[in-house]
Design a protein around this motif. Sequence first.
Motif, short mmCIF file in Angstrom:
data_model
loop_
_atom_site.label_atom_id
_atom_site.label_comp_id
_atom_site.label_asym_id
_atom_site.label_seq_id
_atom_site.Cartn_x
_atom_site.Cartn_y
_atom_site.Cartn_z
N PHE A 64 17.95 0.90 13.64
CA PHE A 64 18.85 0.68 15.01
C PHE A 64 17.60 0.32 15.87
N GLN A 101 17.91 5.14 11.57
CA GLN A 101 19.28 4.67 11.06
C GLN A 101 18.81 2.99 11.55
N GLY A 141 16.65 9.21 16.92
CA GLY A 141 18.21 9.32 15.60
C GLY A 141 17.79 7.11 15.33
N PHE A 142 17.74 6.21 16.40
CA PHE A 142 18.39 5.11 16.41
C PHE A 142 17.58 4.43 15.27
N TYR A 167 14.93 8.07 21.62
CA TYR A 167 16.01 8.47 21.12
C TYR A 167 15.54 8.11 19.30
#
Lengths: 198, 198
Positions: free
Chosen positions: A93, A91, A87-88, A85
């Motif tokens: 992560f 951000q 998106g992590f 994913y």
Amino acid sequence: LRLSHYLRCIGHSLTISSSDLAKAIGVSDAQVRRDLAGLGHLGKRGIGYDGIALAHAIRSMLGLNRPWRAVIVGVGNLARALLNYHGFREQRFEFVGLFDNDQAKIGTTVAGLTVEPVERLPERLKHLAAELGIIAVPASAAQHAATLLCQSGIRGLLTFAPAILKVPDGVKIVPVDLAIQLEQLAFLVQTGSRRLDP
Amino acid sequence: LRLSHYLRCIGHSLTISSSDLAKAIGVSDAQVRRDLAGLGHLGKRGIGYDGIALAHAIRSMLGLNRPWRAVIVGVGNLARALLNYHGFREQRFEFVGLFDNDQAKIGTTVAGLTVEPVERLPERLKHLAAELGIIAVPASAAQHAATLLCQSGIRGLLTFAPAILKVPDGVKIVPVDLAIQLEQLAFLVQTGSRRLDP
């Protein structure tokens, strides 16, 4: 946590108005202005907010202006989906360790990480300097995973297991129940409602 | 949607008090009593709510007292995780069709269902009598999947794709952003807060 949703809406916009944000998230203009007032004077009347400054302020407020290292316990389909994913990564992560109790998985490489035995968690977690743990094991194994993670000094747990977990005071826990979101959808379809509260 | 959380807490309890529910969910007793007041006279002062009657009333309110048929578009790790998630079956969600555009996946069987080409969605959806669609494709393919689903008369979409989707009026959409939940955890750890609002 509306601030996260505002951050998504701002994206890479240079300017964004409170009414754009209000529409996208489904709250009132006034609510948006109240939520963002505490972040400083980032808006100009009739023009809108400076997108870059606003995103930066929200990221600071959310603790996202620094990287967060996380480990995943349970390397099944859900863990693989999380590792893929994107998106992590945006951000900040970073997944730094994978743990499982399945001998067939231990020693294999997934997304560039070698799967380690779950018993090694206490010893490995400090070395990995991870603050967050993701529990992606079946409900029956979730408390054991949580206990090992908490013994090792984890600060926060995200759990997908449908089980109530006991953790020491001071360890934060965010449960994700995928069925609840499907229920919310069924509720909206059933009732024709636009909103989800209460 | 607190009602979903109440339903989780009630589980198979025969009796449950408003303060048990309040503690488990992190709201006040008074809020619990307000939320549940509209469901009828199901509580007895000093004893608590009748767990079975309360669960039944909440399920009716949420539209969960009947089965919901759903299809999944995108048969990757996330779809496999969803298909293995027992919570859905308990809540009477039934997956009746899987669709993908990957020739290597089409025709294979996953969780007892044969993966069909995504182009067949419009034709197949009515036959399958599915009302809900789950979008588990990458962001770049999500709008195409949504458009096909909406053309076929779907009533609600649950989407995991990090993309804003355009759907006709009347189609309900619930986006699930896995990164937001990890952000919420980071926020709690960073600030030491107990609560997530706003």
